[in-house]
Design an enzyme around this catalytic site. Sequence first.
Site, PDB file in Angstrom:
ATOM      1  N   CYS A 293      26.887  13.391  77.322  1.00  0.00           N
ATOM      2  CA  CYS A 293      27.913  14.053  78.269  1.00  0.00           C
ATOM      3  C   CYS A 293      28.877  15.583  78.334  1.00  0.00           C
ATOM      4  CB  CYS A 293      28.424  13.224  78.495  1.00  0.00           C
ATOM      5  SG  CYS A 293      30.216  13.803  80.411  1.00  0.00           S
TER       6      CYS A 293
ATOM      7  N   CYS B  78      32.353  15.783  79.015  1.00  0.00           N
ATOM      8  CA  CYS B  78      33.396  14.569  78.545  1.00  0.00           C
ATOM      9  C   CYS B  78      33.774  14.907  76.839  1.00  0.00           C
ATOM     10  CB  CYS B  78      32.697  13.843  78.271  1.00  0.00           C
ATOM     11  SG  CYS B  78      31.255  12.956  79.214  1.00  0.00           S
ATOM     12  N   ASP B  79      32.657  15.704  76.042  1.00  0.00           N
ATOM     13  CA  ASP B  79      32.831  16.110  74.815  1.00  0.00           C
ATOM     14  C   ASP B  79      32.880  17.570  74.806  1.00  0.00           C
ATOM     15  OD1 ASP B  79      32.258  13.286  74.549  1.00  0.00           O
ATOM     16  OD2 ASP B  79      29.820  13.493  73.965  1.00  0.00           O
TER      17      ASP B  79
END
Length: 307
Positions: free
Chosen positions: A134, A137-138
């Site tokens: 992701c 997200c990261d």
Amino acid sequence: MKEVLLSIIGAGPAGLAAGLYGGRAGLKPLLIEKLSPGGQVLVTDWVENYPGFPDGLSGYDLIEKFASHARLFGMEELSGEIEEIQPVDGGFELSLSGGEPVFSRKVIVATGAGPNKLGVPGEEELTGKGVSYCATCDGPFFRDQTVAVVGGGDSAVQEAVFLTKFASKVYLIHRRDSLRAIKILQDKAFSNPKIEMVWNTVVESIKGKDGVESVELFNRSEGRRWELKVDGVFIFVGIRPNTGFLKGLVDLDENGFIVTDDWMRTSRPGIYAAGDCRSKPLRQIVTAAAEGATAAYAVEHDLAMQE
Ligand code: NAP
């Protein structure tokens, strides 16, 4: 036991559109979701191909609009994970982990799909320590660092471009010599100076002690093996459907996606499917939403025919 006419499993675009249409049809649908509404769209930083939003919007904002729209028409929500769907007289009994079972006359499955794993040494051990599925997200953890993106489809190319907002260098590693992604995404990647294509190459292992330090690569056309230093590895090599709990209940294709007719009816009368978990050629937010609407319409129609 809670009794409803229609339950919808999964709160991505397909489930929420089914909730909206089911609500407007007066079916008082119950939407059952593990966490909060979203699905894969939540990990999409920017959506620019949903009709009616020419300026684009974030996946989060779009899903919030879907959810509040469906709630407006009476969709109810229940938090829980479906363990089993049991056919019973007049409908289905849905067993939820850690919750009361639900009796539902009709069920729409909109459980979506999750990322495939590469299945190479180091991947599992370093997940969350530099290996990610992701970028939204990261990605921010890799500011001014070097990352590898693996895959050649829409997800890999779109997320590689997104990661250039943070990373100083993005290697896009693909096993063939041409991308599967649509042309508009390819053009964005090819014109981005931070992205370097690594063609005909597979990742053989991911190395690192406390975090990712490098990937071991193999160029299949040259027979060359080498190590590339990277701080993170983002893997986008396709998706697998979240349909394990349906085995033996409805027909699945060879990859586990649910087979339906044009009305979204599965092989089991009373169970319908919509969105990425369905066997089909195009997986987009707009197709998921359309299928959710169709499935709710089919439920309304089939209930009326039974009365
Ligand atoms: P995908 O289209 O199935 O592409 C998967 C990519 O991973 C392919 O390039 C494939 O290579 C590669 N791959 C598969 N297994 C591999 C392995 N073991 N090792 C190395 N590479 C491997 O999957 P996706 O990109 O996740 O997209 C899923 C669906 O969502 C698609 O329908 C896509 O159109 C849609 N989507 C759309 C958008 C958008 O419209 N903006 C964004 C994201 C996703 P080959 O090409 O050689 O098979």
